[in-house]
Design a protein around this motif. Structure first.
Motif, short mmCIF file in Angstrom:
data_model
loop_
_atom_site.label_atom_id
_atom_site.label_comp_id
_atom_site.label_asym_id
_atom_site.label_seq_id
_atom_site.Cartn_x
_atom_site.Cartn_y
_atom_site.Cartn_z
N VAL A 1 -7.01 1.62 23.86
CA VAL A 1 -7.46 0.59 22.92
C VAL A 1 -8.23 1.28 21.80
N ASP A 2 -8.61 0.52 20.75
CA ASP A 2 -9.23 1.12 19.58
C ASP A 2 -10.66 1.60 19.83
N ASP A 3 -11.32 1.01 20.81
CA ASP A 3 -12.71 1.35 21.08
C ASP A 3 -12.83 2.80 21.55
N PRO A 4 -13.51 3.69 20.79
CA PRO A 4 -13.59 5.10 21.20
C PRO A 4 -14.47 5.30 22.43
N GLU A 5 -15.31 4.32 22.76
CA GLU A 5 -16.21 4.46 23.90
C GLU A 5 -15.55 4.00 25.21
N ALA A 6 -14.32 3.51 25.13
CA ALA A 6 -13.68 2.92 26.31
C ALA A 6 -13.54 3.96 27.42
N LEU A 7 -13.77 3.50 28.64
CA LEU A 7 -13.65 4.36 29.81
C LEU A 7 -12.40 3.94 30.57
N TYR A 8 -11.48 4.88 30.78
CA TYR A 8 -10.22 4.54 31.44
C TYR A 8 -10.20 5.09 32.86
N SER A 9 -9.57 4.34 33.76
CA SER A 9 -9.34 4.90 35.10
C SER A 9 -8.28 5.98 35.01
N ASN A 10 -8.20 6.79 36.05
CA ASN A 10 -7.32 7.95 36.04
C ASN A 10 -5.84 7.52 36.09
N PRO A 11 -5.03 7.87 35.08
CA PRO A 11 -3.64 7.40 35.08
C PRO A 11 -2.73 8.18 36.03
N LEU A 12 -3.16 9.36 36.46
CA LEU A 12 -2.24 10.22 37.22
C LEU A 12 -1.82 9.61 38.56
N PRO A 13 -2.76 9.12 39.39
CA PRO A 13 -2.30 8.49 40.64
C PRO A 13 -1.39 7.30 40.38
N HIS B 1 -10.77 14.96 36.21
CA HIS B 1 -10.87 15.92 35.11
C HIS B 1 -9.64 16.82 35.06
N ARG B 2 -9.71 17.84 34.25
CA ARG B 2 -8.55 18.70 34.00
C ARG B 2 -7.39 17.88 33.41
N VAL B 3 -6.26 17.70 34.13
CA VAL B 3 -5.09 17.09 33.48
C VAL B 3 -5.34 15.65 33.06
N ALA B 4 -6.08 14.88 33.86
CA ALA B 4 -6.27 13.47 33.52
C ALA B 4 -6.96 13.33 32.17
N ASP B 5 -7.97 14.18 31.91
CA ASP B 5 -8.65 14.15 30.61
C ASP B 5 -7.67 14.44 29.49
N HIS B 6 -6.84 15.45 29.71
CA HIS B 6 -5.87 15.82 28.67
C HIS B 6 -4.96 14.64 28.36
N TYR B 7 -4.43 14.00 29.41
CA TYR B 7 -3.53 12.87 29.19
C TYR B 7 -4.22 11.79 28.37
N LEU B 8 -5.46 11.45 28.74
CA LEU B 8 -6.13 10.32 28.08
C LEU B 8 -6.49 10.65 26.64
N GLU B 9 -6.85 11.94 26.39
CA GLU B 9 -7.29 12.28 25.03
C GLU B 9 -6.13 12.56 24.09
N GLU B 10 -5.09 13.17 24.61
CA GLU B 10 -4.03 13.67 23.72
C GLU B 10 -2.82 12.76 23.63
N THR B 11 -2.67 11.78 24.54
CA THR B 11 -1.47 10.96 24.53
C THR B 11 -1.22 10.34 23.15
N TYR B 12 -2.30 9.86 22.53
CA TYR B 12 -2.08 9.15 21.26
C TYR B 12 -1.56 10.08 20.18
N HIS B 13 -2.01 11.34 20.16
CA HIS B 13 -1.54 12.28 19.13
C HIS B 13 -0.20 12.89 19.51
N GLU B 14 -0.04 13.23 20.78
CA GLU B 14 1.17 13.97 21.17
C GLU B 14 2.36 13.06 21.39
N ILE B 15 2.13 11.89 21.99
CA ILE B 15 3.24 11.01 22.35
C ILE B 15 3.29 9.79 21.44
N GLY B 16 2.12 9.22 21.13
CA GLY B 16 2.08 8.08 20.23
C GLY B 16 2.36 6.75 20.88
N VAL B 17 2.23 6.65 22.21
CA VAL B 17 2.34 5.34 22.84
C VAL B 17 1.00 5.02 23.51
#
Lengths: 140, 138, 192
Positions: free
Chosen positions: B68-80, C122-138
């Motif tokens: 979302v647009d809010d830069p402060e937003a905290l997201y749960s871990n997407p990997l699992p 941390h590690r990969v999860a941070d990368h996914y959350l920070e870079e997805t918008y620039h690298e993938i754009g969805v």
């Protein structure tokens, strides 16, 4: 269940909306929850509903078993083929950046193709399994 | 302090219920003889593993990992989420192979109860090698 | 609020699981398994895994129930009463209790629930959350990781699903057959 008018009309009205919802889930998967896996399963649900109301034979005329079996294979080929195309274009396997002039657009195309492959496979696989379980024991 | 303690309890609670569900599925699997019931038990076990993964990916106060647009937003871990999403679909695909096997066993033996199948198999063995029945006793 | 929902849903799941053990009518068991799936979909929503919840609701509560019912129509819906002796019923319970105790002991070492400082975040999860918008754009990070960052993984899963369909076709493809030549009932009477 052949004589139930409400069910027959209800199923006929609902089925196209279920298909439309499946396609929405698929193509809106970049922005909201959803994607190929969910859309494929929802798509099958529309045909399961029709089978329950109209019977297996009627639905298999619209959606032949051979067609869904081919779907299951075509989806995997589409997924793997996307990887081959990116390799031919000079990137790594499944490295979508080269699919368009702009890397971000390339990623969009790549995700679209790959998710389409997943959708087709999941649809074909689930429909095949359902046909086999539902059609068993009728030919005796 | 109070909420900290509460969240600690809730955290363990999540894991403990997951263990309970896992063991319930395991119990159905090893104590019931009906093959369909065993498959249901496997599914319960499987879903509990999904819950364990998703619990580990949760961040308190976080939101679903859709940017979302809010830069402060905290997201749960997407990997699992990604791992489990595909695992669910693979799970139903493998379950249906199990169901197909159960259907074939029903057609071959006339039953899907484990002990009855064992009896039939023992009978077939006895006819092929009569000595073995004598070894097993009455 | 989130915490309360979490607690209630998990309690309901535990109750449903106990019901699954006790009920002997397989139709009821399959319907209850559908409820179990729907409850777990609710739990996944509370735990922020909306994509997973969606999949679980469509697959677990939808198609899975249909396939189980289709199989039940072929194999019958009555589970036989357990005929085992007392010792044979105690053994599975003992195995389950010991394994469960070991697993609960294992949860003591798990990082605290919901802590943002846990190593898994941390590690990969941070990368996914920070870079997805620039690298993938969805915006949906799950889709980006699923189809792009971990595309190999998903391709493997798709292939497994395809292989399962091939397996079902090989098992059930030949059309229904009768029990094999009446050999089974004959041997049954012999062994008695």
């Amino acid at each position: 269940m052949r004589e139930e008018l409400v069910l027959r009309v209800g199923a006929k009205v609902l089925a196209p909306f279920i298909v439309a919802f499946a396609l929405y889930v698929h193509f809106h998967g970049d922005y909201s929850p959803g994607g190929g896996f969910q859309a494929g399963v929802i798509l099958v649900a529309a045909f399961v509903l029709l089978v329950l109301v109209y019977g297996l034979e009627a639905v298999q005329q619209v959606l032949p078993p051979r067609f869904v079996q081919a779907c299951a294979a075509v989806g995997v080929l589409l997924y793997a083929g996307t990887g081959i195309v990116t390799m031919l274009l000079g990137a790594n396997y499944l490295g979508y950046n080269v699919l368009a002039h702009d890397p971000e657009h390339g990623q969009h195309y790549g995700i679209l193709l790959v998710e389409a492959g997943v959708l087709i496979t999941v649809f074909g696989v689930m429909a095949t399994i359902f046909y086999h379980l539902a059609g068993r024991g009728r030919s005796e | 302090m109070m909420s900290e303690l509460l969240s600690q309890v809730v955290g363990s609670y999540n894991y403990w219920i997951v263990v309970f569900l896992m063991m319930t599925g395991f119990y159905i699997l090893i104590s019931r003889g009906n093959l369909i019931k065993k498959l249901v038990g496997l599914n319960v076990f499987q879903t509990s593993v999904f819950m364990l993964y998703i619990s580990l990916g949760k961040i308190t106060g976080g939101t679903a990992p859709i940017l979302v647009d809010d830069p402060e937003a905290l997201y749960s871990n997407p990997l699992p989420h990604v791992l489990i999403l595909t695992a669910i679909v693979v799970g139903i695909a493998t379950t249906s192979v199990g169901l197909a096997l159960a259907v074939r066993i029903k057609e071959a033996y006339g039953t899907v109860e484990e002990d009855e199948i064992n009896e039939i198999e023992a009978g077939i063995d006895d006819r092929r090698a009569p000595g073995r029945a004598a070894l097993r006793g009455p | 609020m989130e915490t309360a929902t979490d607690i209630v849903l998990l309690a309901l799941l535990a109750a449903t699981a106990v019901g699954l053990v006790r009920i002997r009518n397989l139709f009821a068991v399959v319907m209850l398994a559908g409820i179990y799936s729907l409850l777990s979909a609710g739990l996944f929503t509370v735990l922020d895994a909306v994509d997973v919840a969606f999949t679980e609701a469509a697959v677990g509560a939808g198609i899975s129930t249909v396939l189980f019912l289709g199989a039940l129509a072929l194999v019958g819906h009555r589970e036989k009463k357990p005929t085992r002796t007392g010792r044979m019923q105690v053994l599975p319970l003992a195995v389950v209790l010991i394994t469960g105790a070991a697993l609960v002991y294992g949860t003591m070492d798990l990082p605290p629930f919901g802590d943002a400082a846990n190593p898994v975040h941390h590690r990969v999860a941070d990368h996914y959350l920070e870079e997805t918008y620039h690298e993938i754009g969805v915006p949906n990070v799950v889709t980006a990781v699923l189809a792009s960052y971990r595309g190999y993984d998903t391709m493997g899963e798709t292939t497994v699903v395809f292989a399962a369909a091939v397996g079902v076709m090989l098992l059930l493809g030949g059309g229904a057959r009768r029990r094999r030549g009446g050999a089974a009932p004959a041997s049954e009477s012999e062994s008695e």
